[in-house]
Design an enzyme around this catalytic site. Structure first.
Site, mmCIF file in Angstrom:
data_model
loop_
_atom_site.group_PDB
_atom_site.id
_atom_site.type_symbol
_atom_site.label_atom_id
_atom_site.label_comp_id
_atom_site.label_asym_id
_atom_site.label_seq_id
_atom_site.Cartn_x
_atom_site.Cartn_y
_atom_site.Cartn_z
ATOM 1 N N HIS A 33 0.674 -1.123 -0.140
ATOM 2 C CA HIS A 33 0.078 -0.137 -0.084
ATOM 3 C C HIS A 33 0.936 1.057 -0.223
ATOM 4 O O HIS A 33 2.107 1.203 0.515
ATOM 5 C CB HIS A 33 -0.978 0.068 1.394
ATOM 6 C CG HIS A 33 -1.842 -1.091 1.439
ATOM 7 N ND1 HIS A 33 -1.384 -2.364 2.211
ATOM 8 C CD2 HIS A 33 -3.048 -1.104 1.141
ATOM 9 C CE1 HIS A 33 -2.531 -3.082 2.104
ATOM 10 N NE2 HIS A 33 -3.380 -2.518 1.869
ATOM 11 N N ASP A 68 2.194 2.090 3.224
ATOM 12 C CA ASP A 68 3.080 1.077 4.050
ATOM 13 C C ASP A 68 4.584 1.441 3.752
ATOM 14 O O ASP A 68 5.356 1.525 4.887
ATOM 15 C CB ASP A 68 2.994 -0.437 3.479
ATOM 16 C CG ASP A 68 1.714 -0.960 3.266
ATOM 17 O OD1 ASP A 68 0.761 -0.681 4.191
ATOM 18 O OD2 ASP A 68 1.366 -1.934 2.376
ATOM 19 N N GLU A 96 -10.561 -6.698 -4.826
ATOM 20 C CA GLU A 96 -10.246 -7.789 -3.963
ATOM 21 C C GLU A 96 -11.697 -7.812 -3.094
ATOM 22 O O GLU A 96 -11.861 -6.845 -1.960
ATOM 23 C CB GLU A 96 -8.939 -7.603 -3.112
ATOM 24 C CG GLU A 96 -9.023 -8.525 -1.970
ATOM 25 C CD GLU A 96 -7.630 -8.221 -1.100
ATOM 26 O OE1 GLU A 96 -6.502 -7.723 -1.729
ATOM 27 O OE2 GLU A 96 -7.645 -8.517 -0.059
ATOM 28 N N GLU A 126 -9.083 -13.558 -1.815
ATOM 29 C CA GLU A 126 -8.132 -13.773 -0.607
ATOM 30 C C GLU A 126 -8.938 -14.908 0.259
ATOM 31 O O GLU A 126 -10.025 -14.907 0.331
ATOM 32 C CB GLU A 126 -8.143 -12.690 0.228
ATOM 33 C CG GLU A 126 -7.345 -12.728 1.537
ATOM 34 C CD GLU A 126 -6.990 -11.698 2.419
ATOM 35 O OE1 GLU A 126 -6.353 -10.901 1.861
ATOM 36 O OE2 GLU A 126 -7.019 -11.595 3.562
ATOM 37 N N HIS A 156 -10.835 -13.974 3.051
ATOM 38 C CA HIS A 156 -12.494 -13.181 2.732
ATOM 39 C C HIS A 156 -13.460 -13.970 2.325
ATOM 40 O O HIS A 156 -14.426 -13.907 2.325
ATOM 41 C CB HIS A 156 -11.793 -12.355 1.606
ATOM 42 C CG HIS A 156 -10.840 -10.992 2.196
ATOM 43 N ND1 HIS A 156 -10.545 -10.112 1.495
ATOM 44 C CD2 HIS A 156 -10.158 -10.894 3.392
ATOM 45 C CE1 HIS A 156 -9.727 -9.417 1.934
ATOM 46 N NE2 HIS A 156 -9.417 -10.005 3.358
ATOM 47 N N ASP A 169 -4.479 -13.629 -2.949
ATOM 48 C CA ASP A 169 -3.971 -13.411 -1.246
ATOM 49 C C ASP A 169 -4.141 -14.405 -0.567
ATOM 50 O O ASP A 169 -5.054 -15.048 -0.346
ATOM 51 C CB ASP A 169 -4.640 -12.131 -0.785
ATOM 52 C CG ASP A 169 -4.203 -10.830 -1.004
ATOM 53 O OD1 ASP A 169 -3.099 -10.827 -1.986
ATOM 54 O OD2 ASP A 169 -4.517 -9.752 -0.541
ATOM 55 N N ASP A 222 -11.209 -11.969 10.200
ATOM 56 C CA ASP A 222 -10.085 -12.173 9.350
ATOM 57 C C ASP A 222 -8.676 -12.434 10.074
ATOM 58 O O ASP A 222 -8.043 -11.434 10.390
ATOM 59 C CB ASP A 222 -10.133 -10.793 8.403
ATOM 60 C CG ASP A 222 -9.195 -10.804 7.152
ATOM 61 O OD1 ASP A 222 -8.794 -12.125 6.823
ATOM 62 O OD2 ASP A 222 -8.795 -9.976 6.471
ATOM 63 N N ASP A 269 -5.833 -13.666 9.068
ATOM 64 C CA ASP A 269 -4.712 -13.514 8.186
ATOM 65 C C ASP A 269 -3.774 -14.722 8.532
ATOM 66 O O ASP A 269 -2.530 -14.373 8.579
ATOM 67 C CB ASP A 269 -4.319 -12.281 8.058
ATOM 68 C CG ASP A 269 -5.174 -11.089 7.081
ATOM 69 O OD1 ASP A 269 -5.926 -11.805 6.372
ATOM 70 O OD2 ASP A 269 -5.339 -10.149 7.185
ATOM 71 N N ASP A 304 -0.591 -12.540 2.177
ATOM 72 C CA ASP A 304 -1.579 -11.568 2.927
ATOM 73 C C ASP A 304 -1.701 -12.083 4.225
ATOM 74 O O ASP A 304 -2.812 -12.271 4.775
ATOM 75 C CB ASP A 304 -2.792 -11.056 2.247
ATOM 76 C CG ASP A 304 -3.400 -9.706 2.892
ATOM 77 O OD1 ASP A 304 -2.891 -9.424 4.066
ATOM 78 O OD2 ASP A 304 -4.246 -9.052 2.341
HETATM 79 C C1 XUL Z 1 -7.634 -6.554 4.093
HETATM 80 C C2 XUL Z 1 -6.701 -6.804 3.081
HETATM 81 C C3 XUL Z 1 -5.980 -5.852 2.374
HETATM 82 C C4 XUL Z 1 -5.850 -5.994 0.956
HETATM 83 C C5 XUL Z 1 -5.089 -4.591 0.375
HETATM 84 O O1 XUL Z 1 -8.648 -7.447 4.633
HETATM 85 O O2 XUL Z 1 -6.645 -8.109 2.528
HETATM 86 O O3 XUL Z 1 -4.599 -5.804 2.917
HETATM 87 O O4 XUL Z 1 -5.135 -6.990 0.633
HETATM 88 O O5 XUL Z 1 -5.601 -3.811 0.562
HETATM 89 CO CO CO Z 2 -5.672 -9.080 1.163
#
Ligand code: XUL
Ligand code: CO
Length: 438
Positions: free
Chosen positions: A100, A103, A231, A267, A270, A295, A306, A308, A338
């Protein structure tokens, strides 16, 4: 040159799967699977935000992570993260990164100041990319952290916020182009609502589409040829996010004439939050020629958010790679981790162990999926299951030669309906064999 992770050497493959310590047990970058090296099949990416910016904070407490750039002032920290990040990726053998805008460089007091910070850091990133050969998988703009996005970004009721977002994405696209980014991602974390009592959903969706059209136009203007990706995520931080899942995203893109310009970045966690399996969303996208990038992570079946986590579930990685191989492999896309280490995995080395676990999980998944496809047993089962569509009345329906009246007449002949078993348990046991045997 300062070494940021002196306790870790380049991570190598070992034949001995039970050897303790930091090794790859299945990932062998140069091994050929399905006619390509594992490295090219998997196209692993590091997520700048989790690996270089995340320190394990949660709603109940601050970060616990020990990181070699801590204690520096913000621009010096941003610079240190670049050098540390490229050292990290080189030691892991990871060929791509995703970022991003906020970031890689801190937000300034004005858009102009933020852009100047970006220009400074992008120069250093470019130089590190040239030195290491590491490439940019995708860039994106963070339009969810700053308080100005409290009501949304391009869907904010406040038109000044929309304008700010346009300026921010313009710059994010420019730097992604400069870094040779293969894709550009739109994840709308706050593009949604908390309550319909205060929301004009129609206007918000119209505005989001206006925004996407402006992005498409600007990409053409500057000659950015990366793939645009949406996404999807159903919620978090919004109660309801407009890009709920692939099917909803596709309806949005088609409804607003944007479907030729976008694919999806899917993702795992998600998809499961949306009540689907990861494979489901991959399949919906693949069937519509809209599977762009991935992702890679996993959620926790017992938690409703989430998480991750690094992807280590071999069933998930196998079925994911099955979809990727079936679409002919990645072109511009890849597998971006991710994923973040757990809060108690606070040591810098844990970042390496975590990525190695994810890379091994996907290497194993790739090999199992390739075997599954090469054997053809499951594909043949599916083909046979639909055999009635290739002959007799099925072929005639598919050719458009039948209607309700002719089908009523056909059924009135009283021909018995003969079924075959779906054999799910048998197929699952075969899948087990591919995973165990690969
Ligand atoms: C948030 C997510 C983000 C996107 C990019 O859940 O997955 O990090 O991948 O904005
Ligand atoms: Co993501």
């Amino acid at each position: 040159m300062k070494e940021y992770f002196p306790s870790v050497k380049k991570v190598e493959f070992t034949e001995d799967k039970l050897q303790p310590g930091l090794h790859f047990r299945h990932y062998k970058a140069d091994e050929i699977v399905g006619g390509k090296t594992m490295k090219d099949q998997l196209k692993f990416g590091m997520a700048w935000w989790h690996t270089l910016c995340g320190e394990g904070n949660d709603p109940f407490g601050p970060g616990t992570g020990i990181r070699p750039w801590q204690g520096l002032e913000s621009m010096a920290q941003a610079e240190a993260r670049v050098y540390a990040g490229f050292e990290f990726m080189s030691k892991m053998g990871i060929g791509y990164f995703c970022f991003h805008d906020r970031d890689i460089a801190p937000e300034g007091n004005t858009l102009a100041e933020s852009n100047a910070n970006l220009d400074h850091i992008v120069k250093i990133i470019k130089q590190q990319m040239d030195e290491t050969g590491i490439r940019n998988l995708w860039g994106t703009a963070n339009m969810f952290s700053h308080p100005r996005f409290m009501h949304g970004a391009s869907t904010s009721p406040n038109a000044d916020v929309f304008a700010h977002c346009a300026g921010q994405v313009k710059k994010a696209m420019e730097i992604t182009k400069e870094l040779g980014g293969e894709n550009y991602v739109f994840w709308g974390g706050r593009e949604g609502y908390e309550t319909l009592l205060n929301t004009n959903m129609k206007l918000e969706n119209d505005n989001m589409a206006r925004f996407m059209h402006m992005a498409v136009d600007y990409a053409k203007e500057i000659g950015f040829d990366g793939q645009f990706l949406i996404e999807p995520k159903p919620k978090e931080p919004s109660k309801h996010q407009y890009d709920f899942d692939v099917a909803t995203g596709m309806a949005f893109l088609r409804g607003y004439g944007l479907d030729k310009d976008f694919k999806f970045n899917i993702e795992a966690n998600h998809a499961t939050l949306a009540g689907h399996t990861f494979q489901h969303d991959l399949r919906v996208a693949r069937d519509n020629d809209m599977l762009g990038s991935i992702d890679a992570n996993q959620g926790d079946m017992l938690l409703g958010w989430d998480t991750d986590q690094f992807p280590t579930d071999l069933y998930v990685s196998t079925l994911c790679m099955y979809e990727v191989i079936k679409m002919g492999g990645f072109t511009k896309g890849g597998l971006n981790f991710d994923s973040k280490v757990r809060r108690a995995s606070f040591k810098p080395e844990d970042l390496f162990y975590a990525h190695a676990a994810g890379m091994d999980g996907f290497a194993k998944g790739l090999k199992a999926a390739q075997k599954m496809i090469d054997d053809g047993l499951i594909d043949k089962f599916v083909e046979d299951r639909y055999a009635s569509w290739g002959r007799g009345i099925g072929a005639s329906i598919a050719a458009g030669k039948e209607d309700f009246k002719s089908l009523e007449k056909y059924t009135m002949q009283g021909k018995p309906i003969l079924h075959e078993s779906g054999r799910q348990e048998y197929l699952e046991s075969i899948l087990n064999e591919y995973i165990l045997g690969s």
